[in-house]
Enzyme design. Sequence first.
Site, PDB file in Angstrom:
ATOM      1  N   LYS A 145      20.020 -17.437 120.523  1.00  0.00           N
ATOM      2  CA  LYS A 145      20.308 -17.610 119.096  1.00  0.00           C
ATOM      3  C   LYS A 145      19.002 -17.638 118.326  1.00  0.00           C
ATOM      4  O   LYS A 145      18.120 -18.420 118.682  1.00  0.00           O
ATOM      5  CB  LYS A 145      21.076 -18.918 118.870  1.00  0.00           C
ATOM      6  CG  LYS A 145      21.446 -19.169 117.409  1.00  0.00           C
ATOM      7  CD  LYS A 145      22.142 -20.510 117.225  1.00  0.00           C
ATOM      8  CE  LYS A 145      22.515 -20.701 115.753  1.00  0.00           C
ATOM      9  NZ  LYS A 145      23.146 -22.012 115.522  1.00  0.00           N
ATOM     10  N   LYS A 187      17.058 -21.015 121.731  1.00  0.00           N
ATOM     11  CA  LYS A 187      17.361 -21.152 120.309  1.00  0.00           C
ATOM     12  C   LYS A 187      16.043 -21.244 119.553  1.00  0.00           C
ATOM     13  O   LYS A 187      15.252 -22.162 119.762  1.00  0.00           O
ATOM     14  CB  LYS A 187      18.217 -22.395 120.044  1.00  0.00           C
ATOM     15  CG  LYS A 187      18.594 -22.564 118.573  1.00  0.00           C
ATOM     16  CD  LYS A 187      19.464 -23.788 118.365  1.00  0.00           C
ATOM     17  CE  LYS A 187      19.827 -23.956 116.909  1.00  0.00           C
ATOM     18  NZ  LYS A 187      20.662 -25.156 116.697  1.00  0.00           N
TER      19      LYS A 187
END
Length: 326
Positions: free
Chosen positions: A249, A196
């Site tokens: 992400k 992320k």
Amino acid sequence: MNYPEYRPRRTRLNASVRSMVRENTLKAEDLVYPLFVKPGTGIRDEVSSMPGVFQLSLDQLDSEVAQLKKLGIPAVILFGLPEGKDPMGSEGYADTGIVQQAVRAIKAAHPDYYVITDVCVCEYTDHGHCGVLDPDGYVLNDPTLSLLAQVALSHARAGADMVAPSDMMDGRVQAIRAALDSEDFINVPIMAYSAKYASGYYGPFRDAADSAPSFGDRSQYQMDPANSDEAIRETALDINEGADIVMVKPALAYMDVLRRLKDEFGYPTAAYNVSGEYAMVKAAALNGWIDEQRVVMETMMGFKRAGADIIITYHAKDVAKWLLEK
């Protein structure tokens, strides 16, 4: 093989032959739809920076999930907007927290529908960061782990089918797995936000979830966009600690990372098509600059081609409708 003996256009001549040699397939079953849940009744507030995405009160969840089931979308991931916030994000792990209530509401109306919960505290802390702060505003890693474990455990007790830690603290998967197993939630999988990044693509989400940090940014714990080798190390840690699914992400600007993780580990891999990616496409489409359906479907296929088994996307309902129309 060389031209003229080999003519690749022979397998592009019509839709039938193209479908027979197609290397990747997109299905509604690949999709997960994010839902934002807030206190109150009769609430369906559109997020201004995300046209078509809504903050919903609990009484709206039955009809929303019924629509998703009809479209063939197999799961949701829940994000909560609490009534109050404090330094420890206590509503995030309260049995009466908004996500816990939402899980119970969905399971009461649709017992077999698959519910994933985002595990973090940034939406619940008054400072908007993903953990416990020291006096200088530094997020303390190890004290945060017990909070995250409490959040995940409270979600499992409410009936969540899967938990998804998004905080990027070191050791969070191990802490959450131990907490779940301690109460016999051994069959609740963990989908780890393994890679992320500290991204500019999250802006609209922070409107939707009211989760913007009150100071600074999240670069001290989310990943540097310049790094992909680090993503391999982060993902290896999560797998070793017990992650069942790993995630990249954002997805659109990180397809190279998605491909690397799939090639390196061969693990079930999720791509999060984030709010900024959604908002850009929506804005361009509303201005008539792009063909929204064509661009969205091409993007989804790009995620599949890069290695995604699961796509978390705000486009999920539109994509499922378009697939049904084919």
